[in-house]
Design a protein around this motif. Structure first.
Motif, short mmCIF file in Angstrom:
data_model
loop_
_atom_site.label_atom_id
_atom_site.label_comp_id
_atom_site.label_asym_id
_atom_site.label_seq_id
_atom_site.Cartn_x
_atom_site.Cartn_y
_atom_site.Cartn_z
N THR A 34 9.02 77.93 48.52
CA THR A 34 9.27 76.33 48.89
C THR A 34 10.37 75.79 48.25
O THR A 34 11.63 75.03 49.06
CB THR A 34 8.55 75.48 48.11
OG1 THR A 34 8.81 75.95 47.11
CG2 THR A 34 6.97 75.84 48.75
N GLY A 35 11.46 76.38 47.28
CA GLY A 35 12.60 76.13 47.29
C GLY A 35 13.54 76.62 47.68
O GLY A 35 14.58 75.55 47.99
N TYR A 38 13.30 73.85 50.35
CA TYR A 38 14.72 72.63 50.14
C TYR A 38 16.24 72.86 50.02
O TYR A 38 17.31 72.34 50.60
CB TYR A 38 13.93 71.93 48.44
CG TYR A 38 13.30 71.09 48.58
CD1 TYR A 38 12.45 70.00 48.78
CD2 TYR A 38 11.60 72.04 48.56
CE1 TYR A 38 11.84 69.48 48.73
CE2 TYR A 38 10.53 71.27 47.99
CZ TYR A 38 10.28 69.76 48.27
OH TYR A 38 9.61 69.17 48.22
N ARG A 90 21.65 80.41 49.08
CA ARG A 90 22.41 80.38 47.71
C ARG A 90 23.35 80.15 47.10
O ARG A 90 24.05 80.73 45.87
CB ARG A 90 22.01 82.06 47.47
CG ARG A 90 20.48 82.77 47.87
CD ARG A 90 19.47 81.54 47.26
NE ARG A 90 18.51 81.86 47.69
CZ ARG A 90 16.99 81.46 47.41
NH1 ARG A 90 17.22 80.87 46.19
NH2 ARG A 90 16.19 81.32 48.35
N THR A 98 20.56 70.92 45.20
CA THR A 98 19.34 70.89 46.06
C THR A 98 18.56 69.15 45.50
O THR A 98 17.83 69.56 45.77
CB THR A 98 18.84 71.97 46.19
OG1 THR A 98 19.69 73.11 47.20
CG2 THR A 98 17.79 71.81 46.75
N ASN A 99 18.86 69.58 43.95
CA ASN A 99 18.18 68.79 43.90
C ASN A 99 18.23 67.24 43.83
O ASN A 99 16.96 66.94 44.13
CB ASN A 99 18.82 69.00 42.22
CG ASN A 99 17.10 67.65 41.00
OD1 ASN A 99 17.53 66.79 41.18
ND2 ASN A 99 16.39 68.60 40.34
N ALA A 102 15.40 67.21 46.73
CA ALA A 102 14.82 67.03 46.29
C ALA A 102 13.88 65.88 45.99
O ALA A 102 12.49 66.23 45.57
CB ALA A 102 14.37 68.79 45.99
N ARG A 108 10.30 65.01 50.82
CA ARG A 108 8.70 66.01 49.95
C ARG A 108 7.95 66.01 50.65
O ARG A 108 7.63 66.62 50.69
CB ARG A 108 8.75 65.12 48.13
CG ARG A 108 10.22 65.45 47.24
CD ARG A 108 9.40 65.40 46.19
NE ARG A 108 8.79 66.76 45.67
CZ ARG A 108 9.62 67.37 45.50
NH1 ARG A 108 10.75 67.74 45.74
NH2 ARG A 108 8.95 69.16 45.09
N GLY A 128 7.33 77.02 43.17
CA GLY A 128 8.24 76.40 44.11
C GLY A 128 8.22 75.35 42.60
O GLY A 128 7.39 76.03 41.45
N ASP A 130 5.90 72.17 42.34
CA ASP A 130 4.99 71.27 42.55
C ASP A 130 3.81 71.92 43.44
O ASP A 130 3.14 70.80 44.09
CB ASP A 130 5.48 69.86 43.16
CG ASP A 130 5.75 69.64 44.79
OD1 ASP A 130 6.18 71.20 44.74
OD2 ASP A 130 5.79 69.37 45.45
N ILE A 131 3.30 73.11 43.69
CA ILE A 131 2.39 73.91 44.10
C ILE A 131 1.38 73.18 43.81
O ILE A 131 0.10 72.86 44.39
CB ILE A 131 2.91 75.45 44.32
CG1 ILE A 131 4.48 75.37 44.86
CG2 ILE A 131 2.38 75.72 45.17
CD1 ILE A 131 4.31 74.43 46.25
N ASP A 183 15.03 68.40 37.14
CA ASP A 183 13.52 69.00 37.62
C ASP A 183 12.35 68.53 36.95
O ASP A 183 11.38 68.04 37.20
CB ASP A 183 13.22 70.47 37.51
CG ASP A 183 13.56 71.41 38.11
OD1 ASP A 183 14.25 71.22 39.44
OD2 ASP A 183 14.01 72.67 38.08
N ARG A 186 12.78 64.21 37.16
CA ARG A 186 13.01 63.92 38.47
C ARG A 186 11.50 62.48 38.77
O ARG A 186 10.33 62.58 38.36
CB ARG A 186 12.24 64.50 39.70
CG ARG A 186 12.58 64.25 40.86
CD ARG A 186 12.55 65.66 41.92
NE ARG A 186 11.43 66.70 42.14
CZ ARG A 186 11.79 68.10 42.41
NH1 ARG A 186 12.58 68.15 42.46
NH2 ARG A 186 10.33 68.09 41.77
O1 DC Z 1 13.71 77.89 43.64
P1 DC Z 1 15.16 76.72 43.63
O2 DC Z 1 15.48 77.30 42.25
O3 DC Z 1 15.44 77.93 44.70
O4 DC Z 1 15.25 75.71 44.16
C1 DC Z 1 16.30 75.37 44.52
C2 DC Z 1 15.94 73.72 44.10
O5 DC Z 1 14.10 72.96 45.03
C3 DC Z 1 15.63 72.74 43.42
O6 DC Z 1 16.79 71.79 42.59
C4 DC Z 1 14.28 72.70 42.67
C5 DC Z 1 13.69 72.49 44.13
N1 DC Z 1 12.73 72.41 44.00
C6 DC Z 1 11.66 70.87 44.06
O7 DC Z 1 11.63 69.91 44.07
N2 DC Z 1 10.30 71.90 45.18
C7 DC Z 1 9.56 72.83 44.71
N3 DC Z 1 8.54 73.00 44.82
C8 DC Z 1 10.51 74.35 45.12
C9 DC Z 1 11.86 73.26 44.34
#
Ligand code: DC
Length: 232
Positions: A34-35, A38, A90, A98-99, A102, A108, A128, A130-131, A183, A186
């Motif tokens: 899921t990251g 985002y 990447r 990304t934060n 996100a 979201r 992820g 918040d799964i 993270d 947030r």
């Molecule tokens: O897992 P990652 O480093 O690829 O995630 C990238 C960004 O996405 C990181 O800032 C956290 C956010 N993220 C999120 O808020 N919720 C998720 N389910 C997965 C990632």
């Protein structure tokens, strides 16, 4: 045999992706990162010069954007509006931004719906932040994967070195600490262990050991804290 939803959450650098992929391969399940979703949305926002400070614009972008995963042999490609962005998402700049994306509630909500659609039939390993808490609070198996910040920084350093990149250990340590902070603090859907998730501290474990542990628990339907997984 019933196909479960396996949720793996945890901070950056805990080995979630590698472990989730190993578990998915061994279970014959689909792996969903899921990251990467985002990140893909952030990448498309950057190249389209969307103002990252405008939650409204980001929500509009999320509404009209199609994010897909494509499996080519053993590799998973991230496709956004038909464009392969697997490598680009990447980039350091994308990781940095990304934060922000996100943290937008509307974004979201849209991505969560996509994730729920992808996983609703089960047979998925979804990783992820918040799964277990938000996307699939009723997942049959929930794991919260952690490791000490030092160990996570070391792993990241090694990984980048192996890729031939020029890396500075101090910078990696700082970046991990900053991402943990963002993270976990947030306002919406912060990273936290679900009450019924099993914590695995992988500081002194190999990735294969962690994957074995998870596969064994799922195959043997071992109790996840208070929740009993009945033999199907
Ligand atoms: O897992 P990652 O480093 O690829 O995630 C990238 C960004 O996405 C990181 O800032 C956290 C956010 N993220 C999120 O808020 N919720 C998720 N389910 C997965 C990632």
């Amino acid at each position: 045999m019933k196909k479960f939803i396996i949720a793996i959450d945890g901070p950056a650098g805990a080995g979630k992706s590698t472990i989730a992929k190993m578990v998915a391969r061994r279970m014959g399940y689909v792996y969903i990162d899921t990251g990467a979703m985002y990140r893909a949305l952030t990448y498309i926002a950057i190249i389209n010069r969307v103002d990252l400070r405008s939650g409204e614009d980001l929500v509009k972008l999320a509404e009209r954007t199609k994010i897909e995963f494509e499996r080519v042999d053993d590799r998973i490609r991230v496709i956004i509006d038909g464009m392969d962005v697997t490598k680009e998402i990447r980039d350091e700049k994308v990781s940095e931004c990304t934060n922000v994306v996100a943290s937008v509630q509307g974004v979201r909500k849209i991505l969560r719906k996509m994730q729920q659609k992808m996983g609703k039939k089960g047979g998925v390993v979804m990783e992820g932040r918040d799964i277990g808490t938000c996307v699939f609070p009723s997942a049959e198996f929930k794991f919260y994967l952690d490791a000490s910040p030092e160990e996570r920084a070391k792993r990241r350093y090694k990984e980048l070195k192996q890729k031939g990149e020029k890396v500075d250990y101090g910078r990696i340590e700082n970046s991990i600490a900053r991402r943990d902070y963002l993270d976990k603090t947030r306002g919406i859907n912060p990273l936290k262990q679900a009450k019924d998730a099993l914590m695995i501290d992988s500081t002194d474990m190999t990735l294969a050991e962690v994957a074995n542990f998870i596969v064994n628990r799922v195959k043997n339907r071992v109790k996840v804290n208070a929740r009993e997984i009945r033999k199907q």
